[in-house]
Design an enzyme around this catalytic site. Structure first.
Site, short mmCIF file in Angstrom:
data_model
loop_
_atom_site.label_atom_id
_atom_site.label_comp_id
_atom_site.label_asym_id
_atom_site.label_seq_id
_atom_site.Cartn_x
_atom_site.Cartn_y
_atom_site.Cartn_z
N VAL A 1 1.02 -1.38 -0.10
CA VAL A 1 -0.09 -0.03 -0.12
C VAL A 1 0.78 1.30 0.19
O VAL A 1 0.76 2.25 -0.74
CB VAL A 1 -0.74 0.10 1.20
CG1 VAL A 1 -1.71 1.33 1.20
CG2 VAL A 1 -1.85 -1.24 1.05
N CYS A 2 1.96 1.39 0.81
CA CYS A 2 2.79 2.12 0.76
C CYS A 2 3.41 2.49 -0.46
O CYS A 2 3.68 3.81 -1.02
CB CYS A 2 3.99 2.09 1.80
SG CYS A 2 3.41 1.98 3.68
N THR A 3 3.78 1.55 -1.36
CA THR A 3 4.34 1.74 -2.61
C THR A 3 3.37 2.31 -3.34
O THR A 3 3.89 3.15 -4.26
CB THR A 3 4.72 0.48 -3.19
OG1 THR A 3 5.62 -0.42 -2.16
CG2 THR A 3 5.29 0.26 -4.47
#
Length: 220
Positions: free
Chosen positions: A42-44
């Site tokens: 998700v951070c990516t």
């Protein structure tokens, strides 16, 4: 961190070299946003989409600064992954990512998950996002759990609202507002001052209570 609180100055290492926050900010607005860990899916997507939208932040005079509790080498390898996954990032990666292995900065800026805050080995940063005005004051905060990614369009909408209210402190933006739509006039503004402040006109909405508090305008 509370709305209106001054973000303390701090020094940190980043993927673009050492950072002194106040020097980095200068006279700009800043979006400072944290992530639970490198190499997370998700951070990516978040860092990638924010990088793609970097010109929109720059147009608004806003600098971007990411934070994650991992080593700088890890950050640098992660940036390569982000650029590979989000192929529409123009040019070099546009903003620095702070390395905070000790989590000291995450604790100082109130970015730690409550369930893990007392365990320095496992404590994870939540998805905290701070919009900071040029006077170093926190103007808006968003906190997301690790399961939920941010909406970049909403971040930009909030910046537009904050900058408008800074320029015209007698207006506020209603629910779902986007630039170009009507804004609300604060109840503290007297009716006799409306022609001077809004020469292009004001709309008044009659309410069953008889209270004259819903006044809108596109004159901004």
């Amino acid at each position: 961190m509370r709305i209106g609180q001054v973000i303390p100055n701090f020094q940190a290492e980043s993927t673009q070299g050492p950072i002194d926050f106040y020097d980095f900010q200068g006279d700009s607005w800043v979006v400072l946003f944290s992530h639970p860990a490198d190499f997370t899916p998700v951070c990516t997507t978040e860092l990638g989409r924010i990088a793609v939208h970097a010109p929109h932040f720059e147009k608004r005079g806003v600098k971007l600064l990411a934070h994650s509790c991992d080593k700088l080498k890890s950050h640098q390898d992660w940036v390569d992954d982000i650029k590979s996954y989000c192929r529409d990032i123009p040019g070099d990666f546009p903003y620095p990512i702070i390395g905070d292995e000790t989590r000291e900065l995450a604790v100082q800026l109130d970015m730690i998950d409550e369930d893990q805050k007392d365990n320095p080995e496992t404590a994870m940063t939540v998805r905290a996002l701070y919009i900071i005005a040029p006077d170093h004051k926190l103007r808006l905060s968003m906190h997301y759990p690790t399961s939920t990614g941010r909406n970049v369009d909403e971040i930009l909408r909030c910046i537009d609202s904050l900058q408008l209210a800074t320029r015209l402190p007698y207006v506020a933006t209603p629910a779902n507002w986007v630039p170009g739509e009507k804004v609300m006039i604060l109840p503290s503004v007297k009716d006799e001052d409306l022609p001077k402040l809004f020469p292009k006109g004001v709309d008044k909405v009659s309410m069953p209570s008889g209270e004259n508090y819903v006044r809108t305008t596109t004159d901004y």
